[in-house]
Design an enzyme around this catalytic site. Structure first.
Site, short mmCIF file in Angstrom:
data_model
loop_
_atom_site.label_atom_id
_atom_site.label_comp_id
_atom_site.label_asym_id
_atom_site.label_seq_id
_atom_site.Cartn_x
_atom_site.Cartn_y
_atom_site.Cartn_z
N HIS A 48 0.82 -1.23 0.00
CA HIS A 48 0.00 0.00 0.00
C HIS A 48 0.85 1.27 0.00
O HIS A 48 0.71 2.11 -0.90
CB HIS A 48 -0.99 -0.06 1.16
CG HIS A 48 -1.66 1.25 1.46
ND1 HIS A 48 -2.50 1.87 0.55
CD2 HIS A 48 -1.60 2.05 2.54
CE1 HIS A 48 -2.94 3.01 1.08
NE2 HIS A 48 -2.41 3.15 2.29
N HIS A 72 3.73 6.73 5.52
CA HIS A 72 2.51 7.44 5.92
C HIS A 72 1.62 6.69 6.91
O HIS A 72 0.84 7.32 7.62
CB HIS A 72 1.71 7.93 4.70
CG HIS A 72 0.79 6.92 4.11
ND1 HIS A 72 1.14 6.12 3.05
CD2 HIS A 72 -0.49 6.57 4.42
CE1 HIS A 72 0.13 5.33 2.74
NE2 HIS A 72 -0.88 5.58 3.56
N GLU A 76 0.35 4.99 12.69
CA GLU A 76 -0.99 4.50 13.08
C GLU A 76 -0.88 3.43 14.16
O GLU A 76 0.00 2.57 14.12
CB GLU A 76 -1.69 3.90 11.85
CG GLU A 76 -1.98 4.88 10.73
CD GLU A 76 -3.09 5.85 11.07
OE1 GLU A 76 -3.75 5.68 12.12
OE2 GLU A 76 -3.29 6.79 10.29
N ASP A 77 -1.83 3.47 15.08
CA ASP A 77 -1.83 2.48 16.16
C ASP A 77 -1.96 1.06 15.61
O ASP A 77 -1.46 0.11 16.22
CB ASP A 77 -3.03 2.71 17.10
CG ASP A 77 -3.00 4.11 17.67
OD1 ASP A 77 -1.90 4.67 17.76
OD2 ASP A 77 -4.08 4.63 18.00
N ASP A 141 -2.85 8.09 -1.13
CA ASP A 141 -3.31 7.07 -0.19
C ASP A 141 -4.75 6.68 -0.54
O ASP A 141 -5.10 5.51 -0.68
CB ASP A 141 -3.21 7.67 1.22
CG ASP A 141 -3.88 6.84 2.29
OD1 ASP A 141 -3.61 5.63 2.34
OD2 ASP A 141 -4.66 7.40 3.08
N ASP A 262 -18.60 15.19 -26.52
CA ASP A 262 -17.22 15.06 -26.05
C ASP A 262 -16.97 13.69 -25.42
O ASP A 262 -16.11 13.54 -24.59
CB ASP A 262 -16.87 16.18 -25.06
CG ASP A 262 -17.82 16.20 -23.88
OD1 ASP A 262 -18.85 15.50 -23.92
OD2 ASP A 262 -17.53 16.92 -22.91
MN MN Z 1 -2.74 4.55 4.01
#
Ligand code: MN
Length: 576
Positions: A48, A72, A76-77, A141, A262
């Protein structure tokens, strides 16, 4: 899964060995942090952040952004081995920890799915991010999360898709990143409107093919015509309209696909401005334009900075075809928005004219202005800090409603922003669940609750700190009407005030409310309520505006009688 493809992409536009080293190191850290962790797809989690980094190298972003995108999710926990901020700062420095932290914080903003809040939420995200690179990482992300949304449990999909279409796609649009905006919308489309999506897929697919075959036939005619005028396009291609925007357009035209000229547009990328207009003329020479369909977004760019010439003509066999004509620089801007300036900063001196109409948010105007200014990539990086948001803050009501205020605003401004009566009756405030003085300057993301005293009047000394002109005018007006009328603000200051300091035996819910209603019953105005210190159970302080000094002793006696009050001290202040 390794970092090499990303390094390869990165080196195409940035050869700094330090940056390369930093990206490799970020990858090693992310790998450790996500060791053993899986995505819903059962893929190793590291795939990811790698996918996000890949999207950002396509946008040709700087080394710090690429490294931060790899990191990134490490704070995070729920990372397999969560990192802490100090650790990242120690190894990667302030810039990267700021970006990683910014992305992590954005993930924590709650989205309630109320469309009318979406605009405020978008603004809040921008203000809280402070650096556009944070948003670019967040968009990458989100794009990868949308690409893999079918693996996510069904009950979660809709909310994520809704958030994408209401918040993230418009954010990408505002930043002028058409490529990401279109992809996000198309990905969300199928989850939110499955039937309409299937209809579009079933009806448009072969039309796209048909159109492309037709345009293949027309291409040599166009190129020959341009050659006569000595115009050589840098690029010539067709672009199929994104499904979601096609559907939006169909809704306005009774779902009649024949009116969509278009569906597939011809795109001409030319070396300079003069040849853009030259090509437009050449096309009109052979095919008649549809009236009212020539759009000069070069002279009059769209609010998000989009520049291009559009025309729709009766082409070969009287078929209707849309052309989009622009320079390489304009094209990059349309696809990559403000990011494009990294690539084209040297040629960015074409003297473009940017006009925005008044409905547009001021920042769009500033953004356009600002785009013209820089000339070097480093300078651009510096300017990427969103300084034009620094004069607005976004705070929340306890229910999560977002209130947009000028910087330096106080709880009184907040109260007036919610409702005039709440402003007038404002006696105290809780900021993030702590009682705070009414002149406290609010910060982005503060949760503010107003303590109200019935029948209260605004206090003249609020003038000293309120920021919004609405609050100022209202206070001025009410004071004029009140019994102080005829007195100037400064004369009104001479009216006696008292300060109370109340110590509680123990804190209990409703105590503050009880105290303030006793004060109200005595027909005394509360000017301010605050806790003496930040410690839990610290004494409660009140500033009161009396009509006469004799009001004070009976009030003190009454407050003493409230259950839970241990002691009360008071003092009179009379300004002369
Ligand atoms: Mn992420």
């Amino acid at each position: 899964m390794n970092i090499e493809p990303i390094i390869k992409d990165f080196k195409k536009y940035n050869q700094s060995p330090q940056d390369e080293e930093m990206i490799r190191k970020a990858f090693q850290f992310a790998k450790i942090s996500h060791q053993g962790q899986k995505r819903y797809s059962d893929e190793d989690y590291i795939g990811h952040p790698l996918a996000a980094a890949k999207i950002l190298t396509r946008l040709k972003l700087d080394g710090a952004t690429i490294a931060a995108s790899l990191l990134h999710d490490t704070l995070e926990d729920d990372a397999a081995h969560p990192m802490d901020q100090e650790e990242i700062e120690r190894h990667f420095g302030k810039d990267i920890v700021f970006l990683v932290n910014g992305v992590t914080k954005l993930g924590k903003i709650k989205y309630h799915g109320v469309a009318r809040e979406a605009e405020n939420l978008r603004k809040m995200i921008l203000a809280m991010a402070q650096d556009i690179r944070v948003i670019l990482i967040k968009l990458a992300d989100r794009l990868h999360n949308m690409e893999t949304l079918h693996y996510v449990p069904e009950r979660k999909r809709r909310r994520i898709a809704q958030e994408t279409i209401e918040i993230y796609a418009p954010l990408a649009h505002r930043l002028g990143i058409g490529e990401i905006k279109g992809k996000l919308e198309d990905l969300a489309f199928g989850y939110l409107w499955p039937e309409e999506y299937s209809w579009i897929m079933a009806n448009v697919g072969n039309r796209y093919e048909e159109r492309e075959k037709y345009l293949e036939k027309v291409t040599p005619i166009i190129l020959a015509e341009l050659k006569k005028e000595n115009i050589t396009p840098l690029r010539f291609d067709y672009r199929a309209k994104h499904y979601f925007s096609l559907w939006q357009k169909l809704l306005k035209h009774e779902m009649n696909l024949d009116l969509m000229h278009d569906l597939v547009a011809v795109r001409l990328i030319l070396p300079d401005l003069a040849s853009c207009y030259g090509a437009l003329g050449a096309i009109h020479k052979i095919w008649k334009p549809l009236p009212g369909r020539i759009k000069d977004y070069i002279a009059l760019p769209k609010p998000n900075g989009y520049r291009s010439l559009h025309t729709t003509v009766f082409c070969q066999d009287e078929k209707i075809v849309e052309f989009q004509i622009r320079t390489q620089e304009m094209h990059a801007e349309a696809e990559y928005g403000i990011v494009a300036h990294w690539l084209y900063s040297e040629s960015g001196k074409t003297g473009k004219k940017i006009e925005t109409d008044e409905q547009n948010l001021a920042w769009v105007k500033q953004l356009s202005e600002w785009q013209k200014e820089f000339s070097k990539p480093e300078e651009f990086l510096e300017r990427l800090k969103i300084d034009f948001f620094q004069d607005r803050i976004f705070v929340l009501t306890p229910k999560g409603q977002i209130i947009d205020l000028p910087e330096g605003s106080t709880p009184v401004d907040f109260a007036y922003q919610i409702h005039t009566e709440i402003g007038d009756a404002c006696a105290g405030a809780k900021i993030n669940n702590r009682i705070a003085p009414l002149n406290t300057k609010l910060k982005n993301g503060d949760v503010v609750e107003i303590v109200i005293q019935k029948n209260k009047k605004p206090s003249p000394d609020w003038f000293e700190f309120v920021q919004t002109s609405f609050a100022k005018n209202r206070i001025r007006k009410i004071i004029k009407q009140s019994k102080f009328s005829g007195l100037s603000q400064w004369e009104a200051e001479k009216i006696p005030r008292a300060e109370l300091r109340i110590v509680f035996e123990r804190d209990r819910i409703g105590l503050i409310k009880e105290v303030s209603s006793v004060v109200s019953a005595s027909k005394i105005n509360i000017e301010n309520i605050f806790n003496e210190s930040k410690e839990k159970g610290s004494p409660l302080c009140l500033t009161l505006r009396l009509r006469e000094k004799s009001q004070l002793p009976p009030l003190v006696t009454k407050i003493k009688g409230i259950k839970g009050v241990a002691e009360i001290s008071h003092k009179l202040i009379v300004k002369t």
